[in-house]
Scaffold this active site. Structure first.
Site, PDB file in Angstrom:
ATOM      1  CG  ASP A 152      -3.934  -5.805  -4.247  1.00 26.22           C
ATOM      2  OD1 ASP A 152      -5.022  -5.315  -3.883  1.00 26.22           O
ATOM      3  OD2 ASP A 152      -3.106  -6.260  -3.445  1.00 26.22           O
ATOM      4  CG  HIS A 184      -1.919  -1.066   1.264  1.00 31.76           C
ATOM      5  ND1 HIS A 184      -1.640  -2.313   1.776  1.00 31.76           N
ATOM      6  CD2 HIS A 184      -3.205  -1.099   0.835  1.00 31.76           C
ATOM      7  CE1 HIS A 184      -2.727  -3.071   1.671  1.00 31.76           C
ATOM      8  NE2 HIS A 184      -3.678  -2.367   1.098  1.00 31.76           N
TER       9      HIS A 184
END
Length: 318
Positions: free
Chosen positions: A252, A181
């Site tokens: 993702d 992230h």
């Protein structure tokens, strides 16, 4: 018309806006991913999912709902523990741990289906090596064989509930310490080592017919030292031709920092589709969703992507 992959998009709130209604009718949008921001109550969620399906009955509604830290809906739902909680039980009584994993998969999937959510991005197939905090207790175990057995049991619970599975994060997120992230991770292990360890859970689920696989925003230098697995044609070809995966490859979230180096939303999407991704996740950047959909009016879903989406929807109705 140019043929391309599909999009699963996020919504801004607890209802569908006029702009989002148009997005949901776009021919490249194949699904929606929901978050905590989209949830106020069971009644509201049921109305929201019904509205989405009324606008476009073909859309698949999804969520990250693994248990533990990653459970978007809490009030009104069973509080699932992190799957790593099964590690101790597995060491004591393997059979009991497998039964519990199957139960967790069933509870998760059945409760979601009751409110109109089709599937969760689960199970996590990563191995807990003890040095990746973003994975940590999301992983079922620290031993490859145990992870393979537990994710298989969890998937069986998902299927018993009439839902589908997405194995993540291919070919294994647990070894690197970076949170994707926030940045790109690099895994420099040999292909032989990855095949002997991290790939075992994926192989088990692929052999069982799992419907989706999600690659990681990590560079695995064993086969490609320039691209993350999400944009690596080498790794995605390996997934198709060596591991014989026939389901949907789902990126993702493209908003993650691990994908920032790819450039604009259009450039990210194109890099994914060029590598072999079937469906990209666009979760939180609503300007990017608008850009993608406004600039792809001359594109249609490829036959392969359309077929894989049809298979996913068919399995949801089994």
């Amino acid at each position: 018309m140019q043929k391309t992959g599909g999009l699963i998009i996020g919504l801004q709130g607890t209802t569908v806006t006029t702009q989002e209604r148009a997005w949901l009718m776009h021919p490249l949008v194949v699904g929606v991913i929901l978050f905590t921001r989209n949830y106020e109550s069971l009644e509201q969620l049921i109305l929201l999912t019904a509205k989405i399906k009324m606008i476009n009955p073909k859309l698949m509604i999804s969520v990250d709902h693994e248990g533990g830290r990653v459970q978007r809906f809490r009030e009104g739902f069973s509080r699932l523990p992190p799957m790593g909680s099964l590690k101790e039980l597995y060491a004591q009584n393997m059979h009991s741990a497998l039964m519990q994993a199957e139960h967790y998969g069933y509870v998760m999937a059945s409760e979601l289906k009751q409110v109109g959510v089709d599937f969760s991005y689960a199970p996590v197939c990563d191995i807990d090596y003890g040095h990746n905090t973003v994975i940590g207790d999301r992983a079922f175990n620290s031993e490859p064989d145990a992870v393979a057995a537990l994710v298989m049991a969890f998937y069986q619970g998902i299927r018993r509930a009439g839902s589908i599975g997405v194995a993540k994060h291919f070919p294994g997120h647990g070894y690197v310490s970076v949170d994707t992230h926030l940045g790109i991770g690099i895994d420099e292990r040999s292909l032989d080592e990855i095949e002997r360890t991290d790939l075992l859970p994926f192989i088990t689920l692929i052999d069982a017919g799992i419907e989706g696989v999600m690659p990681a925003h990590i560079i695995y230098t064993a086969m490609d030292d320039a691209h993350t697995a999400v944009t690596s044609r080498t790794w995605l070809t390996y997934l198709r031709e060596v591991l014989h995966f026939e389901g949907a490859i789902i990126s993702d979230d493209l908003d993650m920092k691990g994908a920032a180096h790819l450039g604009s939303a259009i450039e990210k999407a194109q890099a994914c589709f060029d590598a072999g991704i079937d469906i990209i996740l666009c979760c939180n950047d609503f300007a990017a969703i608008e850009d993608l959909l406004s600039l792809t009016t001359e594109r249609v879903l490829s036959e392969d992507v359309r077929f894989r989406c049809e298979v996913m929807r068919a399995h949801l109705q089994d």
